[in-house]
Design an enzyme around this catalytic site. Structure first.
Site, mmCIF file in Angstrom:
data_model
loop_
_atom_site.group_PDB
_atom_site.id
_atom_site.type_symbol
_atom_site.label_atom_id
_atom_site.label_comp_id
_atom_site.label_asym_id
_atom_site.label_seq_id
_atom_site.Cartn_x
_atom_site.Cartn_y
_atom_site.Cartn_z
ATOM 1 N N ASN A 225 11.143 24.893 75.538
ATOM 2 C CA ASN A 225 11.664 25.989 74.710
ATOM 3 C C ASN A 225 10.782 27.221 74.900
ATOM 4 O O ASN A 225 9.864 27.221 75.717
ATOM 5 C CB ASN A 225 11.729 25.553 73.238
ATOM 6 C CG ASN A 225 10.372 25.152 72.730
ATOM 7 O OD1 ASN A 225 9.476 25.964 72.615
ATOM 8 N ND2 ASN A 225 10.192 23.854 72.456
ATOM 9 N N ASP A 294 13.043 18.028 70.185
ATOM 10 C CA ASP A 294 13.616 16.962 69.364
ATOM 11 C C ASP A 294 14.142 15.822 70.220
ATOM 12 O O ASP A 294 14.311 14.704 69.723
ATOM 13 C CB ASP A 294 14.739 17.526 68.482
ATOM 14 C CG ASP A 294 14.169 18.344 67.330
ATOM 15 O OD1 ASP A 294 13.126 17.918 66.781
ATOM 16 O OD2 ASP A 294 14.726 19.403 67.000
ATOM 17 N N LYS A 304 12.545 13.655 92.739
ATOM 18 C CA LYS A 304 13.292 14.889 92.456
ATOM 19 C C LYS A 304 14.805 14.650 92.587
ATOM 20 O O LYS A 304 15.248 14.101 93.600
ATOM 21 C CB LYS A 304 12.835 15.972 93.452
ATOM 22 C CG LYS A 304 13.407 17.322 93.151
ATOM 23 C CD LYS A 304 12.928 18.335 94.175
ATOM 24 C CE LYS A 304 13.743 19.597 94.068
ATOM 25 N NZ LYS A 304 13.501 20.493 95.193
ATOM 26 N N PHE A 342 6.208 24.539 59.849
ATOM 27 C CA PHE A 342 6.943 25.769 60.122
ATOM 28 C C PHE A 342 8.423 25.425 60.167
ATOM 29 O O PHE A 342 8.782 24.297 60.478
ATOM 30 C CB PHE A 342 6.520 26.361 61.474
ATOM 31 C CG PHE A 342 5.395 27.343 61.364
ATOM 32 C CD1 PHE A 342 4.106 26.905 61.121
ATOM 33 C CD2 PHE A 342 5.626 28.707 61.492
ATOM 34 C CE1 PHE A 342 3.064 27.811 61.006
ATOM 35 C CE2 PHE A 342 4.593 29.620 61.374
ATOM 36 C CZ PHE A 342 3.310 29.168 61.137
ATOM 37 N N LYS A 356 13.423 21.008 54.761
ATOM 38 C CA LYS A 356 12.376 20.458 55.638
ATOM 39 C C LYS A 356 11.131 20.094 54.837
ATOM 40 O O LYS A 356 10.448 19.120 55.153
ATOM 41 C CB LYS A 356 12.054 21.444 56.769
ATOM 42 C CG LYS A 356 13.134 21.426 57.843
ATOM 43 C CD LYS A 356 12.918 22.408 58.972
ATOM 44 C CE LYS A 356 14.124 22.347 59.921
ATOM 45 N NZ LYS A 356 14.138 23.391 60.931
ATOM 46 N N LYS A 360 10.127 16.195 55.175
ATOM 47 C CA LYS A 360 8.919 15.901 55.949
ATOM 48 C C LYS A 360 7.696 15.738 55.045
ATOM 49 O O LYS A 360 6.578 15.624 55.520
ATOM 50 C CB LYS A 360 8.695 17.004 56.988
ATOM 51 C CG LYS A 360 9.861 17.107 57.990
ATOM 52 C CD LYS A 360 9.683 18.268 58.957
ATOM 53 C CE LYS A 360 10.951 18.514 59.767
ATOM 54 N NZ LYS A 360 10.777 18.392 61.212
#
Ligand code: PMT
Length: 417
Positions: A225, A294, A304, A342, A356, A360
């Site tokens: 990301n 995730d 490859k 976060f 969250k 969590k």
């Protein structure tokens, strides 16, 4: 690949601090090079601004090399078209040091002028940023009532003066006006930061995650990301500057980790989980700023992947869910340990972030809308809403990630036993 450790380096008292070093036209300008070098060695990020007078005595290249930063000389040079350089510089400085400060620069500052880069930056400083000035000039210039009036006026507005010394001056006059010793100037900067700085995390072990995890598809490709690690590194640097022992568990990051922080590198979410679990055993505070994937590829290819591996032009990857690292930490925390997460959201910022916290078992969450201008991935700024377990929240304005990190830590400190 297992998590690898980097040797811890000696703590640096100015790590994470940004100093704007203004150098004015004086024969003592060459001594600013030493000041710049010493502040850098103490961990500060030094941005040097040379006035046109300073450029007659010293060269830009010296300060660029010593500060490892571009040197500012011209208020009309705008490296980023969409930004205004002198405002950016003013907003990112934690302290301004003008050394040497010439009679001319003092006069221009006293009259509120902004006719060059240095005076424009200083005029644009947000309130509360300390300005230290170390004058250097001929003794008659120093004693001149005009200069003394400027010094008095600036002092009344909060400028702090590092008194010039007396002796034989470069112009062969004897008297007051010699730039203070470099050691004195550096020690004034250190003292000023010590006065500002709360060592409220002294004796605490803070574990911070940062950056993006990478989930291999084959030996050359991965899923990842946009996280740069800037937010996590800012938190680690701010905690370190507040006296904490800091472990930074980092995925892929482009941000520079200041010395004094123990860096543990982890590539995949599973590696990051293992490193976090190990570090959390001795942690007082855990902050999850990393953007953890995730999902991981169920069976990464050992070789490859080639075009013919696709069937009818489609290559299907099977993904399996990764562990939720912070949820695991939240389950295992014991009394006295504080866990901060976060929430990177693109919609429903507050409701999603509140969910969250519960799911969590977090003590606090820093929510950021990663689609908002100036917020989120790979920027030096962020817009954070701090949300507490009771649902109350503080919406912070756009600010540097370093400032946001300190605001989050201010809140974390209230949660410590
Ligand atoms: O790194 P920068 O370029 O500076 O960008 C900063 C940032 C946008 C990455 C940062 O501000 C941020 O929002 N980090 C959290 C990113 C994220 O994964 O958010 P989330 O809402 O998906 O996850 C919620 C929390 O669970 C986070 O604390 C995350 O670290 C944690 N998590 C998520 C998934 C997972 N498998 N394990 C986790 O521990």
């Amino acid at each position: 690949m297992s998590a690898e450790h980097q040797t811890e380096t000696a703590p640096q008292p100015l790590a994470g601090k940004s100093i704007l070093l203004g150098v004015a036209g004086s024969i003592a300008a060459y001594r600013a090079a030493d000041v710049c070098s010493q502040l850098g060695k103490l961990g500060a990020r030094v941005t040097v601004c040379l006035t046109s007078g300073a450029l007659k005595f010293v060269g830009e290249a010296t300060f660029r090399a010593l500060s490892r930063n571009p040197v500012l000389t011209d208020v009309f040079v705008e490296p980023h078209q969409e930004r205004i350089a002198h405002i950016d510089v003013a907003q990112s400085a934690d302290l301004v040091l003008v050394s040497p400060a010439s009679a001319n620069v003092l006069a221009r500052l006293a009259s509120g002028m902004a006719d060059d880069m240095l005076t424009a930056c200083i005029l644009a400083l947000p309130p509360g940023i300390p300005i230290l000035a170390a004058p250097a000039m001929n003794t008659h210039m120093w004693n001149n009532p005009a200069t003394q009036a400027n010094v008095a006026l600036l002092a009344s507005r909060g400028v702090e003066f590092i008194d010039p010394g007396s002796g034989l001056l470069a112009c062969q006059d004897v008297g007051k006006g010699r730039l203070a010793e470099v050691e004195t100037i550096v020690s004034c900067v250190l003292t000023r930061f010590a006065q500002m700085q709360t060592m409220d995390l002294y004796g605490k072990h803070v574990v911070v995650t940062a950056g993006a995890t990478r989930e291999p598809i084959d030996p050359v490709r991965f899923l990842t990301n946009r996280s740069s690690g800037k937010m996590g590194v800012a938190l680690a640097a701010a905690a370190c500057a507040r006296g904490a022992q800091v472990t930074l568990i980092a995925g892929a990051i482009t941000a520079t980790v200041p010395p004094g922080i123990t860096l543990v590198s982890a590539e995949t979410a599973r590696e990051m989980e293992a490193a976090c679990n190990a570090a959390f055993a001795s942690a007082d505070i855990f902050i999850g700023a990393a953007a953890v994937a995730d999902y991981a590829v169920a069976n990464p290819s050992a070789v490859k992947l080639k075009k013919p591996d696709a069937i009818n032009g489609t290559l299907t990857l099977e993904l399996v869910q990764n562990p939720d690292i912070i949820a695991g930490i939240g389950k295992r925390k014991v009394a006295g340990q504080v866990v901060i997460g976060f929430a990177a959201e693109t919609d429903n910022l507050i409701p999603n972030a509140i969910q969250k916290i519960q799911k969590k078992n977090l003590d606090l969450i820093a929510a950021n809308d990663v689609t908002a201008a100036g917020a989120g991935f790979d920027l030096d700024t962020n817009i954070i809403t701090i949300i507490r377990r009771d649902g109350s929240s503080v919406a912070l304005p756009l600010m540097s990630k370093h400032q946001a990190a300190n605001r989050i830590l201010d809140e974390v400190v209230t949660l410590l036993p």
